[in-house]
Design an enzyme around this catalytic site. Structure first.
Site, PDB file in Angstrom:
ATOM      1  N   SER A 108       1.253  20.671   6.107  1.00  0.00           N
ATOM      2  CA  SER A 108       2.832  20.077   5.642  1.00  0.00           C
ATOM      3  C   SER A 108       3.383  19.494   7.353  1.00  0.00           C
ATOM      4  O   SER A 108       3.324  18.334   7.033  1.00  0.00           O
ATOM      5  CB  SER A 108       3.699  20.713   4.712  1.00  0.00           C
ATOM      6  OG  SER A 108       4.263  21.223   5.732  1.00  0.00           O
ATOM      7  N   ASN A 109       2.677  20.128   8.138  1.00  0.00           N
ATOM      8  CA  ASN A 109       3.635  19.765   9.355  1.00  0.00           C
ATOM      9  C   ASN A 109       2.285  18.948   9.882  1.00  0.00           C
ATOM     10  O   ASN A 109       2.509  18.117  10.656  1.00  0.00           O
ATOM     11  CB  ASN A 109       3.920  20.594   9.938  1.00  0.00           C
ATOM     12  CG  ASN A 109       5.128  21.655   9.974  1.00  0.00           C
ATOM     13  OD1 ASN A 109       6.171  20.469  10.537  1.00  0.00           O
ATOM     14  ND2 ASN A 109       5.131  23.030   9.202  1.00  0.00           N
ATOM     15  N   ARG A 145      -2.017  33.600  12.974  1.00  0.00           N
ATOM     16  CA  ARG A 145      -2.353  34.483  13.782  1.00  0.00           C
ATOM     17  C   ARG A 145      -2.310  35.059  14.803  1.00  0.00           C
ATOM     18  O   ARG A 145      -2.139  33.975  15.284  1.00  0.00           O
ATOM     19  CB  ARG A 145      -4.392  34.231  13.727  1.00  0.00           C
ATOM     20  CG  ARG A 145      -4.821  35.291  12.713  1.00  0.00           C
ATOM     21  CD  ARG A 145      -6.728  34.454  12.534  1.00  0.00           C
ATOM     22  NE  ARG A 145      -7.303  35.770  13.307  1.00  0.00           N
ATOM     23  CZ  ARG A 145      -7.517  36.940  13.046  1.00  0.00           C
ATOM     24  NH1 ARG A 145      -7.162  37.248  12.656  1.00  0.00           N
ATOM     25  NH2 ARG A 145      -8.358  37.590  14.045  1.00  0.00           N
ATOM     26  N   LEU A 204      -1.993  35.008  18.967  1.00  0.00           N
ATOM     27  CA  LEU A 204      -3.365  34.814  20.099  1.00  0.00           C
ATOM     28  C   LEU A 204      -3.134  35.892  20.932  1.00  0.00           C
ATOM     29  O   LEU A 204      -2.415  36.317  21.215  1.00  0.00           O
ATOM     30  CB  LEU A 204      -3.194  33.027  19.766  1.00  0.00           C
ATOM     31  CG  LEU A 204      -3.193  32.754  19.303  1.00  0.00           C
ATOM     32  CD1 LEU A 204      -2.675  30.420  20.361  1.00  0.00           C
ATOM     33  CD2 LEU A 204      -4.304  32.189  18.952  1.00  0.00           C
ATOM     34  N   ASN A 217       4.294  25.561  19.190  1.00  0.00           N
ATOM     35  CA  ASN A 217       3.615  26.196  18.438  1.00  0.00           C
ATOM     36  C   ASN A 217       5.519  26.263  17.241  1.00  0.00           C
ATOM     37  O   ASN A 217       6.729  25.711  18.227  1.00  0.00           O
ATOM     38  CB  ASN A 217       3.978  28.128  18.141  1.00  0.00           C
ATOM     39  CG  ASN A 217       4.134  28.840  16.631  1.00  0.00           C
ATOM     40  OD1 ASN A 217       3.803  28.702  15.733  1.00  0.00           O
ATOM     41  ND2 ASN A 217       4.982  29.393  16.075  1.00  0.00           N
ATOM     42  N   HIS A 244       8.510  27.411  14.183  1.00  0.00           N
ATOM     43  CA  HIS A 244       8.585  28.256  13.843  1.00  0.00           C
ATOM     44  C   HIS A 244      10.039  28.069  12.653  1.00  0.00           C
ATOM     45  O   HIS A 244      10.733  27.358  12.909  1.00  0.00           O
ATOM     46  CB  HIS A 244       9.234  29.572  14.552  1.00  0.00           C
ATOM     47  CG  HIS A 244       9.809  30.496  14.211  1.00  0.00           C
ATOM     48  ND1 HIS A 244       8.419  31.287  13.254  1.00  0.00           N
ATOM     49  CD2 HIS A 244      10.649  31.302  13.986  1.00  0.00           C
ATOM     50  CE1 HIS A 244       9.089  32.575  13.061  1.00  0.00           C
ATOM     51  NE2 HIS A 244      10.051  32.354  13.549  1.00  0.00           N
ATOM     52  N   GLU A 270      11.239  20.520  10.142  1.00  0.00           N
ATOM     53  CA  GLU A 270       9.972  20.258  10.730  1.00  0.00           C
ATOM     54  C   GLU A 270       9.233  18.982  11.048  1.00  0.00           C
ATOM     55  O   GLU A 270       8.377  19.124  12.006  1.00  0.00           O
ATOM     56  CB  GLU A 270       9.342  22.352  10.072  1.00  0.00           C
ATOM     57  CG  GLU A 270      10.303  22.937  10.194  1.00  0.00           C
ATOM     58  CD  GLU A 270       9.301  24.290   9.282  1.00  0.00           C
ATOM     59  OE1 GLU A 270       7.509  24.224   9.868  1.00  0.00           O
ATOM     60  OE2 GLU A 270       9.530  24.520   8.599  1.00  0.00           O
TER      61      GLU A 270
HETATM   62  C1  GAR Z   1       6.112  26.596   8.496  1.00  0.00           C
HETATM   63  O1  GAR Z   1       6.902  26.610   7.986  1.00  0.00           O
HETATM   64  C2  GAR Z   1       5.904  26.855   9.832  1.00  0.00           C
HETATM   65  O2  GAR Z   1       7.168  26.390  10.391  1.00  0.00           O
HETATM   66  C3  GAR Z   1       5.791  28.231   9.761  1.00  0.00           C
HETATM   67  O3  GAR Z   1       4.582  28.354   8.236  1.00  0.00           O
HETATM   68  C4  GAR Z   1       5.166  27.231   7.701  1.00  0.00           C
HETATM   69  C5  GAR Z   1       3.424  26.200   7.668  1.00  0.00           C
HETATM   70  O4  GAR Z   1       3.745  25.258   6.395  1.00  0.00           O
HETATM   71  N1  GAR Z   1       4.867  29.273  10.575  1.00  0.00           N
HETATM   72  C6  GAR Z   1       5.226  29.975  10.616  1.00  0.00           C
HETATM   73  O5  GAR Z   1       6.021  30.982  10.005  1.00  0.00           O
HETATM   74  C7  GAR Z   1       4.464  30.863  12.006  1.00  0.00           C
HETATM   75  N2  GAR Z   1       5.442  31.573  12.605  1.00  0.00           N
HETATM   76  P1  GAR Z   1       3.029  24.344   6.853  1.00  0.00           P
HETATM   77  O6  GAR Z   1       1.203  24.778   6.370  1.00  0.00           O
HETATM   78  O7  GAR Z   1       2.837  23.585   5.496  1.00  0.00           O
HETATM   79  O8  GAR Z   1       2.485  23.375   8.340  1.00  0.00           O
END
Ligand code: GAR
Length: 219
Positions: A15-16, A94, A96, A110, A112, A177
């Site tokens: 979604s991001n 994953r 890095l 990134n 978070h 986000e």
């Molecule tokens: C998002 O909430 C992102 O912030 C998180 O995974 C989700 C991915 O959603 N990332 C982490 O937790 C990294 N530490 P998405 O695939 O719909 O963008």
């Protein structure tokens, strides 16, 4: 204006990624999403790349076994072949290696789902509720060797509301986000090539002085 060629690395829903693709559809946006790489062949987010006409590649980590360097070597080769300058990790789940981090130092972001440095790692929304915080949110930061660490580019906060569950709180964070990541990528992309981390951190401070609207008033 030349736009910075940008790749998005995903593992799942994407979604991001969709938010970044949407922002980069605007010609005046300073970054162009030119490549999407998933380490999971079943990553649903690959459909967003296809729908946007953006090249998508699966570089599955499994055939490489424990050889993380070889998997990342394949990714670095694909990124290089596509002329990628900037990389966004968007739900790329994953760790890095130092080599990959060094290769894109100052050029890799990134996102978070917490207000770092609070709640690095997994299950951030449940942990925020358990801790009783009244503000939660999300962070975009430059990637360094430490997990969910590195200079903060931008953050968005949301209130924790009475009766929130991890799901309702997570949905409120996710909406932010989707606004924050395009903003943060634009900040990085507008910087001079090779922009130093300190410069990006300063840009993040500027972003914080113009916070995104919160969805609803604090209780
Ligand atoms: C998002 O909430 C992102 O912030 C998180 O995974 C989700 C991915 O959603 N990332 C982490 O937790 C990294 N530490 P998405 O695939 O719909 O963008």
């Amino acid at each position: 204006m030349s736009r910075r060629r940008t790749a998005v690395l995903i593992s799942g829903r994407g979604s991001n990624l969709a938010a970044l693709l949407g922002a980069s559809r605007e010609r005046s946006y300073p970054a162009e999403i030119a490549l999407v790489i998933a380490n999971e062949p079943a990553a649903a987010g690959l459909a967003h790349a296809a729908a946007a006409g953006v090249a998508g590649a699966v570089i599955d980590h499994r055939p490489f076994g424990r050889d993380r360097a070889a998997h990342e070597g394949a990714m670095i080769a694909a990124l290089g072949a596509a002329g990628i300058e900037l990389v966004c990790l968007a739900g790329y789940m994953r760790r890095l290696s130092p080599r990959m981090v060094a290769h894109f130092a100052g050029r890799m972001l990134n996102i978070h789902p917490s207000l770092l440095p609070a709640f690095p790692g997994l299950n951030t929304h449940a942990r925020a509720l358990a801790a009783g915080v009244k503000l939660h949110g999300c962070t975009v930061h430059l990637v360094t060797e430490a997990l969910d660490d590195g200079p903060i580019v931008a953050q968005a906060a949301v209130p924790v509301l009475p009766g929130d569950t991890a799901a309702t709180l997570g949905a409120r964070v996710l909406a932010q986000e989707h606004l924050l990541y395009p903003l943060a990528l634009a900040l990085l992309a507008r910087g001079a090539p090779g922009m130093v981390a300190e410069g990006v951190a300063a840009a993040g401070t500027a972003a914080l002085q113009n916070p995104l609207p919160l969805p609803g008033a604090l209780p």
